[in-house]
Design a protein around this motif. Structure first.
Motif, PDB file in Angstrom:
ATOM      1  N   UNK A 106     -25.777 -18.994 -22.336  1.00  0.00           N
ATOM      2  CA  UNK A 106     -26.821 -18.133 -22.913  1.00  0.00           C
ATOM      3  C   UNK A 106     -27.547 -17.336 -21.841  1.00  0.00           C
ATOM      4  N   UNK A 107     -27.846 -17.978 -20.722  1.00  0.00           N
ATOM      5  CA  UNK A 107     -28.543 -17.296 -19.640  1.00  0.00           C
ATOM      6  C   UNK A 107     -27.590 -16.514 -18.743  1.00  0.00           C
ATOM      7  N   UNK A 108     -26.289 -16.737 -18.933  1.00  0.00           N
ATOM      8  CA  UNK A 108     -25.253 -16.083 -18.133  1.00  0.00           C
ATOM      9  C   UNK A 108     -25.504 -16.313 -16.643  1.00  0.00           C
ATOM     10  N   UNK A 109     -25.633 -17.608 -16.278  1.00  0.00           N
ATOM     11  CA  UNK A 109     -25.892 -17.966 -14.888  1.00  0.00           C
ATOM     12  C   UNK A 109     -24.711 -18.747 -14.321  1.00  0.00           C
ATOM     13  N   UNK A 110     -24.667 -18.810 -13.008  1.00  0.00           N
ATOM     14  CA  UNK A 110     -23.575 -19.483 -12.310  1.00  0.00           C
ATOM     15  C   UNK A 110     -23.993 -20.830 -11.740  1.00  0.00           C
ATOM     16  N   UNK A 111     -25.300 -21.082 -11.759  1.00  0.00           N
ATOM     17  CA  UNK A 111     -25.887 -22.252 -11.088  1.00  0.00           C
ATOM     18  C   UNK A 111     -27.073 -22.667 -11.941  1.00  0.00           C
ATOM     19  N   UNK A 112     -27.051 -23.905 -12.470  1.00  0.00           N
ATOM     20  CA  UNK A 112     -28.075 -24.315 -13.426  1.00  0.00           C
ATOM     21  C   UNK A 112     -28.684 -25.655 -13.029  1.00  0.00           C
ATOM     22  N   UNK A 113     -30.020 -25.668 -12.887  1.00  0.00           N
ATOM     23  CA  UNK A 113     -30.745 -26.909 -12.700  1.00  0.00           C
ATOM     24  C   UNK A 113     -31.228 -27.443 -14.030  1.00  0.00           C
ATOM     25  N   UNK A 114     -31.322 -28.751 -14.148  1.00  0.00           N
ATOM     26  CA  UNK A 114     -31.750 -29.388 -15.398  1.00  0.00           C
ATOM     27  C   UNK A 114     -33.082 -30.106 -15.203  1.00  0.00           C
ATOM     28  N   UNK A 115     -33.722 -30.376 -16.315  1.00  0.00           N
ATOM     29  CA  UNK A 115     -34.970 -31.126 -16.291  1.00  0.00           C
ATOM     30  C   UNK A 115     -34.707 -32.558 -15.827  1.00  0.00           C
ATOM     31  N   UNK A 116     -35.529 -33.056 -14.902  1.00  0.00           N
ATOM     32  CA  UNK A 116     -35.403 -34.425 -14.400  1.00  0.00           C
ATOM     33  C   UNK A 116     -36.705 -35.167 -14.665  1.00  0.00           C
TER      34      UNK A 116
END
Length: 294
Positions: free
Chosen positions: A108-118
């Protein structure tokens, strides 16, 4: 296709918990979980072998030439074949739809690198543990201000590694930030998923939290040693970033607890300084380990 990479060292209980949670909570079609043993000296290898014999989607790898989580992750990347590579730590649990949600947000964000909630969880209610949960992992802030996400909850498209290289295995800490900087400088889009949550156990003893902060300090000095143009000259530590730890303290905490948190914040800052100057005075370049290359 996507793969999950989990480095582990001497944590049989943690890796069993994390892998079983993954197995039963995500759609395993086309998914491979690479568990990379970083030279464990306890029963961890036996646990991994048992899991890999029970589940075909689990692959047991070993990285015992280089001690360090970044070297272990690199071993997994070198074997992974998926279009997206996800990283977890060996002692974590996840939301039931963690990976599915993260992949959807990535598209959806069209990103290559995604951080998640921790989110940090308390195995026992100690003052240090509560302090650690307050300081936590402000992943969104990391991405906005420093252009990286911690490797305990990270997704990266395969072509990114093919372009910017792997993690820097020479670093004892801070390799997630160094890699994130390379990704950002190469022009790749970075994103964050608030709804894809990973649960990480908080450090509940002063000793374990102090050791982590010493390691963080050493890692920053190492980054200066290898990348002075980016992080500054060795011997000149960065402006302390931990002084704002108490900004996250809930107003409901007692005055005594808030004062204790303040002293812990100062103590952890001191530990980072000790680690930094230990590395500066006694550390050496690890010329036996190659730098990451494109």
């Amino acid at each position: 296709m996507f793969d999950v990479i989990i480095p582990v060292y001497n944590d049989p209980t943690g890796i069993k918990t994390t892998v079983r949670k993954l197995i039963f909570d995500i759609d395993m079609v086309g998914t491979t979980i690479y568990v990379v043993d970083n030279g464990s000296t306890d029963e961890t290898p036996d646990v991994i072998r048992t899991l890999s014999s029970e589940f075909n989607s689990i692959k047991h790898l070993v990285e015992d030439n280089i001690q360090g989580s970044y070297a272990a992750r690199n071993k997994g990347i070198q074997h992974a074949e998926g279009d997206v590579v996800a990283f977890l730590d060996a002692d974590e649990t996840i939301d039931d739809d963690w990976l599915e949600t993260a992949l959807e947000v990535m598209d959806e964000q069209d990103v290559d690198y995604l951080g998640c909630n921790v989110e940090l969880t308390l195995s026992e209610d100690t003052l240090v543990g509560r302090y650690n949960t307050h300081t936590g992992f402000p992943v969104k802030q990391y991405l906005e201000e420093e252009h990286y996400a911690p490797t305990c909850a990270l997704l990266v498209r395969r072509e990114v590694f093919e372009d910017v290289g792997l993690f820097d295995a020479r670093l004892i800490s801070g390799g997630d930030r160094e890699f994130g900087d390379r990704v950002y400088e190469a022009g790749y889009d970075q994103g964050y998923s608030e709804d894809a949550t990973v649960y990480h156990p908080a450090r509940t003893s002063f000793e374990s939290l102090a050791k982590k902060n010493v390691r963080v300090g050493r890692g920053f000095c190492q980054k200066q040693r290898y990348y002075p143009e980016r992080y500054g000259s060795p011997g000149i530590p960065p402006t302390p970033s931990g002084s704002g730890d108490n900004e996250n303290v809930d107003d409901s905490e007692s005055l005594r607890t808030r004062i204790a948190f303040l002293f812990l914040s100062i103590a952890m800052l001191a530990c980072r300084g000790i680690g930094y100057y230990y590395e500066f005075l006694f550390g050496e370049k690890r010329d036996d380990i190659p730098a990451p290359t494109r």
